[in-house]
Enzyme design. Structure first.
Site, mmCIF file in Angstrom:
data_model
loop_
_atom_site.group_PDB
_atom_site.id
_atom_site.type_symbol
_atom_site.label_atom_id
_atom_site.label_comp_id
_atom_site.label_asym_id
_atom_site.label_seq_id
_atom_site.Cartn_x
_atom_site.Cartn_y
_atom_site.Cartn_z
ATOM 1 N N LYS A 123 -3.800 0.687 6.936
ATOM 2 C CA LYS A 123 -3.113 -0.613 6.956
ATOM 3 C C LYS A 123 -2.332 -0.814 8.243
ATOM 4 C CE LYS A 123 -0.480 0.152 3.358
ATOM 5 N NZ LYS A 123 -0.842 1.536 2.985
ATOM 6 N N ARG A 144 5.027 -3.276 -3.032
ATOM 7 C CA ARG A 144 4.486 -2.023 -3.563
ATOM 8 C C ARG A 144 4.684 -1.920 -5.070
ATOM 9 N NH1 ARG A 144 4.771 1.153 1.410
ATOM 10 N NH2 ARG A 144 3.941 3.241 1.221
ATOM 11 N N ARG A 148 -2.528 12.879 11.302
ATOM 12 C CA ARG A 148 -2.159 11.744 12.162
ATOM 13 C C ARG A 148 -0.848 11.969 12.918
ATOM 14 N NH1 ARG A 148 -0.954 6.809 7.882
ATOM 15 N NH2 ARG A 148 0.945 7.674 6.999
ATOM 16 N N ARG A 199 5.065 12.049 11.296
ATOM 17 C CA ARG A 199 5.965 11.670 10.213
ATOM 18 C C ARG A 199 6.261 12.874 9.330
ATOM 19 N NH1 ARG A 199 3.671 6.212 7.574
ATOM 20 N NH2 ARG A 199 4.590 7.214 5.754
ATOM 21 N N ARG A 208 2.797 10.525 -2.989
ATOM 22 C CA ARG A 208 2.626 9.154 -2.486
ATOM 23 C C ARG A 208 1.394 8.502 -3.115
ATOM 24 N NH1 ARG A 208 2.796 10.436 3.685
ATOM 25 N NH2 ARG A 208 2.344 8.227 3.990
HETATM 26 P P1 AMP Z 1 4.748 3.783 4.554
HETATM 27 O O1 AMP Z 1 5.097 3.871 5.998
HETATM 28 O O2 AMP Z 1 4.348 2.379 4.141
HETATM 29 O O3 AMP Z 1 3.740 4.826 4.139
HETATM 30 O O4 AMP Z 1 6.090 4.108 3.738
HETATM 31 C C1 AMP Z 1 6.726 5.354 3.828
HETATM 32 C C2 AMP Z 1 7.683 5.548 2.678
HETATM 33 O O5 AMP Z 1 8.695 4.532 2.717
HETATM 34 C C3 AMP Z 1 7.070 5.411 1.299
HETATM 35 O O6 AMP Z 1 6.484 6.623 0.864
HETATM 36 C C4 AMP Z 1 8.279 5.011 0.458
HETATM 37 O O7 AMP Z 1 9.119 6.115 0.208
HETATM 38 C C5 AMP Z 1 9.033 4.089 1.399
HETATM 39 N N1 AMP Z 1 8.597 2.670 1.280
HETATM 40 C C6 AMP Z 1 7.969 1.920 2.220
HETATM 41 N N2 AMP Z 1 7.726 0.683 1.789
HETATM 42 C C7 AMP Z 1 8.203 0.638 0.506
HETATM 43 C C8 AMP Z 1 8.233 -0.363 -0.511
HETATM 44 N N3 AMP Z 1 7.704 -1.593 -0.294
HETATM 45 N N4 AMP Z 1 8.807 -0.049 -1.694
HETATM 46 C C9 AMP Z 1 9.330 1.173 -1.928
HETATM 47 N N5 AMP Z 1 9.323 2.167 -1.024
HETATM 48 C C10 AMP Z 1 8.761 1.915 0.193
#
Ligand code: AMP
Length: 218
Positions: free
Chosen positions: A16, A91, A130, A164, A175
């Site tokens: 994404k 989410r 990554r 990360r 996740r």
């Molecule tokens: P991402 O970069 O989108 O993979 O997000 C990394 C982490 O941030 C996720 O595993 C969640 O802990 C938190 N996070 C990101 N976006 C959301 C969301 N919309 N709702 C809840 N937690 C989020």
């Protein structure tokens, strides 16, 4: 391209962020990544960052309240006027409902929801390999997408890269569980509204972009 307010859905590691950045560069509509916003808050040590840090490291979801407030503030900024690509938000069903309310209040609507579909079995390797440029954020992968010159970012020439903290095999499992339990129910939510398009996220990056552009044009 028809749609200017787009939601990119899909599992962690599904691509994404990569696709959102490409669309941002090509069409000048901003990528809104709640994950990036939270990582910035953690790095800056803000109250939100302090609350989110441990949850993110464990692969759980940060509370809807925090996320909704964050996205409401961001969407109100002038650079979102031309449109935006939501990456990693919504989410949960309450987040999607809050988004509908938020947009309805400003007479805006979502034009398309794209599911970038990738089976779980492919995601662990994708995520654990990554890394990204520490300066410009360009994304790379140990096996699938190395910088052209080893140790040098293709886009900005920087030699510093980051990984990360949550991109490890153990956290990926949590996740993915969170994705299936809390985020996947949003797919029927958007399908019912006639907004959902599914594309094959297992294809090479440029193919996925082509599919995405086709889905947005139709
Ligand atoms: P991402 O970069 O989108 O993979 O997000 C990394 C982490 O941030 C996720 O595993 C969640 O802990 C938190 N996070 C990101 N976006 C959301 C969301 N919309 N709702 C809840 N937690 C989020």
């Amino acid at each position: 391209m028809k749609g200017t307010r787009i939601i990119l859905m899909g599992p962690p590691g599904g691509g994404k962020g990569t696709q959102a950045k490409l669309l941002q560069d090509k069409y000048g509509i901003v990528q809104l990544s709640t994950g990036d916003m939270l990582r910035a808050a953690v790095a800056a040590g803000t109250p939100v960052g302090k609350e989110a840090k441990a949850i993110m490291e464990a692969g759980g979801l940060v509370s809807d309240d925090i996320i909704i407030r964050m996205i409401a503030d961001r969407i109100a900024q002038p650079d979102c006027g031309k449109g935006f690509i939501l990456d990693g938000f919504p989410r949960t069903v309450p987040q999607a409902e809050a988004l509908d309310k938020l947009l309805g209040g400003s007479a805006m609507k979502i034009d398309a929801v794209i599911e970038v579909r990738v089976p779980d079995a492919m995601l662990v390797e994708r995520i654990t390999g990554r890394f990204s440029c520490a300066k410009c954020g360009a994304g790379y992968h140990d096996s699938f997408h190395k910088p052209k010159k080893e140790g040098v970012c293709d886009d900005c020439g920087s030699t510093e890269f980051t990984r990360r903290k949550d991109d490890n095999a153990e956290t990926v499992k949590s996740r993915l569980e969170a994705y299936h339990a809390q985020t996947a129910p949003l797919l029927p939510y958007y399908e019912k509204q006639g907004l959902l398009r599914v594309i094959d996220g297992t294809a090479p990056i440029a193919d996925v972009t082509r599919q995405l552009e086709k889905a947005l044009a139709g």
